[in-house]
Write a protein that holds these residues in place. Structure first.
Motif, short mmCIF file in Angstrom:
data_model
loop_
_atom_site.label_atom_id
_atom_site.label_comp_id
_atom_site.label_asym_id
_atom_site.label_seq_id
_atom_site.Cartn_x
_atom_site.Cartn_y
_atom_site.Cartn_z
N UNK A 44 0.88 -1.17 0.00
CA UNK A 44 0.00 0.00 0.00
C UNK A 44 0.91 1.22 0.00
N UNK A 45 0.70 2.11 -0.95
CA UNK A 45 1.53 3.31 -1.06
C UNK A 45 0.89 4.48 -0.34
N UNK A 46 1.63 5.06 0.59
CA UNK A 46 1.14 6.21 1.37
C UNK A 46 2.10 7.38 1.24
N UNK A 47 1.60 8.57 1.42
CA UNK A 47 2.47 9.73 1.58
C UNK A 47 3.29 9.51 2.85
N UNK A 48 4.57 9.91 2.81
CA UNK A 48 5.47 9.71 3.96
C UNK A 48 4.87 10.25 5.26
N UNK A 49 4.19 11.39 5.15
CA UNK A 49 3.65 12.03 6.35
C UNK A 49 2.55 11.20 7.01
N UNK A 50 2.00 10.24 6.29
CA UNK A 50 0.92 9.43 6.84
C UNK A 50 1.42 8.38 7.83
N UNK A 51 2.73 8.15 7.81
CA UNK A 51 3.31 7.03 8.57
C UNK A 51 3.93 7.49 9.89
N UNK A 52 3.55 6.80 10.97
CA UNK A 52 4.27 6.93 12.24
C UNK A 52 4.81 5.56 12.60
N UNK A 53 6.05 5.55 13.08
CA UNK A 53 6.69 4.30 13.47
C UNK A 53 6.88 4.30 14.97
N UNK A 54 6.43 3.23 15.63
CA UNK A 54 6.65 3.07 17.06
C UNK A 54 7.66 1.93 17.22
N UNK A 55 8.84 2.30 17.69
CA UNK A 55 9.95 1.33 17.73
C UNK A 55 10.77 1.56 19.00
N UNK A 56 10.18 1.30 20.17
CA UNK A 56 10.84 1.66 21.43
C UNK A 56 12.15 0.93 21.67
N UNK A 57 12.32 -0.25 21.08
CA UNK A 57 13.55 -1.02 21.31
C UNK A 57 14.58 -0.78 20.21
N UNK A 58 14.26 0.08 19.23
CA UNK A 58 15.21 0.36 18.16
C UNK A 58 15.47 -0.83 17.26
N UNK A 59 14.42 -1.56 16.93
CA UNK A 59 14.59 -2.78 16.13
C UNK A 59 14.62 -2.54 14.63
#
Ligand SMILES: [Zn+2]
Ligand SMILES: [Zn+2]
Length: 138
Positions: A44-59
């Motif tokens: 699925x192609x999204x505008x970059x601004x649509x994405x939030x990444x939750x990565x508390x462990x830095x994986x």
């Protein structure tokens, strides 16, 4: 606004996408096939601004392919492929639909359809695109 969530297999990396995707498509190119270990990949192609990444462990890790410069981001703990980006799609991120918790939209096209391997032929009626860039009508 619609919010679509997703995660890798182990759950350490979570994604949140706001709004509707610009497209949903199957990709049959050899790079996607190898990266995901699958017959084809649905993005699925999204505008970059649509994405939030939750990565508390830095994986989240990133592989940059030297010949194309495109990047693939994946979980370094469990290996799930999550995100693709490339110069041809500036400002856009392609999210692996398989990692999402809900259907962002139904796929409408096959890209790089002429690269589909013999062992995983295209059997539906969606329009097929191919050629060197994967986007020429076949
Ligand atoms: Zn993971
Ligand atoms: Zn591909």
């Amino acid at each position: 606004m619609t919010v679509t969530t997703g995660s890798c297999l182990c759950g350490d990396v979570r994604l949140e996408l706001r709004g509707e995707p610009r497209f949903v498509a199957h990709c049959h190119c050899a790079n996607c096939r190898k990266a995901h270990g699958a017959g084809f990949v649905t993005f699925a192609g999204y505008a970059e601004e649509a994405l939030s990444i939750v990565d508390p462990c830095g994986r989240l890790a990133c592989f940059t392919q030297s010949d194309t410069g495109s990047t693939r981001r994946f979980c370094s703990r469990c290996g799930t492929q999550l995100l693709f980006a490339g110069e041809r799609w500036a400002g856009e991120v392609h999210v692996a639909v398989a990692a999402l918790d809900a259907v962002p939209g139904m796929p409408t096209v096959h890209a790089y359809a002429d690269r589909a391997p013999q062992w995983c032929p295209i059997t539906d009626e969606l329009p097929q695109y191919g050629g060197p860039e994967g986007n020429a009508p076949l």
